[in-house]
Design a protein around this motif. Structure first.
Motif, PDB file in Angstrom:
ATOM      1  N   TRP A 282       0.887  -1.141   0.011  1.00 42.43           N
ATOM      2  CA  TRP A 282      -0.034   0.113  -0.003  1.00 42.43           C
ATOM      3  C   TRP A 282       1.071   1.333  -0.195  1.00 42.43           C
ATOM      4  N   MET A 283       1.843   1.310   0.782  1.00 36.00           N
ATOM      5  CA  MET A 283       2.723   2.372   0.808  1.00 36.00           C
ATOM      6  C   MET A 283       3.580   2.826  -0.068  1.00 36.00           C
ATOM      7  N   VAL A 284       4.086   1.569  -0.847  1.00 34.41           N
ATOM      8  CA  VAL A 284       5.251   1.959  -1.875  1.00 34.41           C
ATOM      9  C   VAL A 284       4.564   1.996  -3.035  1.00 34.41           C
ATOM     10  N   ARG A 285       3.718   0.973  -3.455  1.00 39.24           N
ATOM     11  CA  ARG A 285       3.181   1.230  -4.881  1.00 39.24           C
ATOM     12  C   ARG A 285       2.273   2.238  -5.084  1.00 39.24           C
ATOM     13  N   LYS A 286       1.915   2.833  -6.437  1.00 41.72           N
ATOM     14  CA  LYS A 286       1.289   3.846  -6.474  1.00 41.72           C
ATOM     15  C   LYS A 286       0.373   3.427  -7.758  1.00 41.72           C
ATOM     16  N   ASP A 287      -0.907   3.142  -7.815  1.00 47.11           N
ATOM     17  CA  ASP A 287      -1.763   3.094  -8.825  1.00 47.11           C
ATOM     18  C   ASP A 287      -3.167   3.358  -8.480  1.00 47.11           C
ATOM     19  N   HIS A 288      -4.120   2.721  -9.258  1.00 49.12           N
ATOM     20  CA  HIS A 288      -5.640   2.996  -8.825  1.00 49.12           C
ATOM     21  C   HIS A 288      -5.968   2.316  -7.428  1.00 49.12           C
ATOM     22  N   LEU A 289      -5.177   1.636  -7.026  1.00 51.33           N
ATOM     23  CA  LEU A 289      -5.445   0.728  -5.663  1.00 51.33           C
ATOM     24  C   LEU A 289      -4.546   1.184  -4.772  1.00 51.33           C
ATOM     25  N   ASP A 290      -3.149   1.124  -4.754  1.00 51.89           N
ATOM     26  CA  ASP A 290      -2.112   1.546  -3.697  1.00 51.89           C
ATOM     27  C   ASP A 290      -1.929   2.848  -3.572  1.00 51.89           C
ATOM     28  N   LEU A 291      -1.436   3.106  -2.432  1.00 52.79           N
ATOM     29  CA  LEU A 291      -1.382   4.493  -1.924  1.00 52.79           C
ATOM     30  C   LEU A 291      -0.146   5.426  -2.464  1.00 52.79           C
ATOM     31  N   GLY A 292       0.871   4.691  -2.551  1.00 54.07           N
ATOM     32  CA  GLY A 292       2.099   5.245  -2.737  1.00 54.07           C
ATOM     33  C   GLY A 292       2.494   6.425  -1.836  1.00 54.07           C
ATOM     34  N   LEU A 293       2.487   6.526  -0.604  1.00 50.47           N
ATOM     35  CA  LEU A 293       2.704   7.464   0.325  1.00 50.47           C
ATOM     36  C   LEU A 293       4.237   7.630   0.606  1.00 50.47           C
ATOM     37  N   TRP A 294       4.849   6.297   0.344  1.00 51.15           N
ATOM     38  CA  TRP A 294       6.493   6.350   0.598  1.00 51.15           C
ATOM     39  C   TRP A 294       7.153   6.455  -0.788  1.00 51.15           C
ATOM     40  N   HIS A 295       8.172   6.901  -0.836  1.00 46.46           N
ATOM     41  CA  HIS A 295       8.613   7.316  -2.292  1.00 46.46           C
ATOM     42  C   HIS A 295      10.230   6.907  -2.338  1.00 46.46           C
ATOM     43  N   ASP A 296      10.664   6.347  -1.433  1.00 45.22           N
ATOM     44  CA  ASP A 296      12.260   5.833  -1.641  1.00 45.22           C
ATOM     45  C   ASP A 296      12.522   4.318  -1.524  1.00 45.22           C
ATOM     46  N   VAL A 297      11.347   3.489  -1.381  1.00 44.53           N
ATOM     47  CA  VAL A 297      11.420   2.202  -1.370  1.00 44.53           C
ATOM     48  C   VAL A 297      11.245   1.672  -2.619  1.00 44.53           C
ATOM     49  N   ASP A 298      12.007   0.949  -3.346  1.00 42.18           N
ATOM     50  CA  ASP A 298      11.926   0.440  -4.676  1.00 42.18           C
ATOM     51  C   ASP A 298      11.010  -0.841  -4.999  1.00 42.18           C
ATOM     52  N   THR A 299      10.070  -0.623  -5.629  1.00 39.61           N
ATOM     53  CA  THR A 299       9.015  -1.849  -5.810  1.00 39.61           C
ATOM     54  C   THR A 299       9.645  -3.114  -6.070  1.00 39.61           C
ATOM     55  N   LYS A 300      10.788  -3.107  -6.806  1.00 34.70           N
ATOM     56  CA  LYS A 300      11.412  -4.336  -7.017  1.00 34.70           C
ATOM     57  C   LYS A 300      11.833  -5.188  -5.764  1.00 34.70           C
TER      58      LYS A 300
END
Length: 251
Positions: free
Chosen positions: A171-189
């Motif tokens: 939720w915190m790291v990914r950003k799309d129509h579902l996940d929030l993307g509130l954290w910006h310095d963690v790599d989704t990989k």
């Protein structure tokens, strides 16, 4: 099904389910509540209570006054004195709000504790170890229900899948129509799959998991299999796998 065909189908499912209508009152998920508030502390509460029947989870989360995170501890105790959820009694729920309230006032953000530990080796489990340890340090309260909620501090070779924590990171790291993307310095990989019973069963059926035990090694196995499909964002398939398993749709 060949690996290429499976990859194509999973990409189609991930794309199809990546829209706001996939989560609603009729199609409930704890992310429904978290997305209303767009706050890392409230999202953590939603993630930690995400066990059991999803309707019961939503009903409980709807009963909470999240503004208590900014209230005095005496007000927190008074407001939550009648709340309970499955393994957590009122004292456990009061303690969680008090812990997060102290964290918010004394440290500022959850990300600020997670990030330095994670960045040393780009391992999310290192970040979780630091974050969970800090949550325990900030409040001496202990009980079986409270410790179930936070989980144990991860060791070198954990057994638990840490499903609720990996869901929170998604939720915190990914950003799309579902996940929030509130954290910006963690790599989704670097994210690991939030393995629940649905994704575990479907992962085995699809040949993505060989392991028989529902544990952390199964998390790594499924995450590595999904990395072969999308090395940059393996966890983007988590919600689609969860829904497919929940709806008993055979790929």
């Amino acid at each position: 099904m060949t690996f290429e065909a499976l990859a194509k189908r999973l990409n189609e499912e991930a794309h199809k389910r990546n829209h706001a209508d996939e989560i609603s009152v009729d199609r409930p998920d704890p992310l429904l509540i978290a997305s209303r508030h767009n706050d890392e502390f409230i999202a953590l509460i939603c993630a930690l209570f995400a066990y059991g029947n999803v309707s019961s989870i939503i009903q409980f989360l709807e009963s909470l006054d999240f503004s208590l995170l900014d209230a005095d501890e005496s007000n927190i105790e008074q407001a939550l004195e009648s709340h309970y959820y499955r393994f957590q009694n009122a004292h456990d729920i009061q303690a969680l709000f008090i812990t997060l309230s102290r964290f918010k006032k004394e440290i500022g953000s959850l990300e600020s504790v997670f990030l330095p530990a994670y960045q040393k080796r780009s391992h999310v489990m290192d970040g979780l170890r630091a974050l969970i340890a800090m949550l325990y340090d900030i409040n001496p309260y202990r009980s079986r229900g409270y410790q179930f909620l936070l989980g144990t501090i991860p060791q070198a070779n954990p057994h638990s899948p840490y499903k609720r924590w990996h869901m929170y990171l998604r939720w915190m790291v990914r950003k799309d129509h579902l996940d929030l993307g509130l954290w910006h310095d963690v790599d989704t990989k670097d994210l690991l799959i939030p393995l629940d019973t649905h994704t575990f069963a479907l992962g085995k059926k699809l040949g993505l998991i060989q392991r028989k035990s529902y544990d952390f090694k199964a998390v790594l196995e499924l995450s590595q299999a999904l990395q072969k499909i999308d090395p940059s964002d393996p966890v983007k398939y988590d919600f689609a796998l969860y829904r497919l398993g929940q709806e008993k749709i055979l790929l």
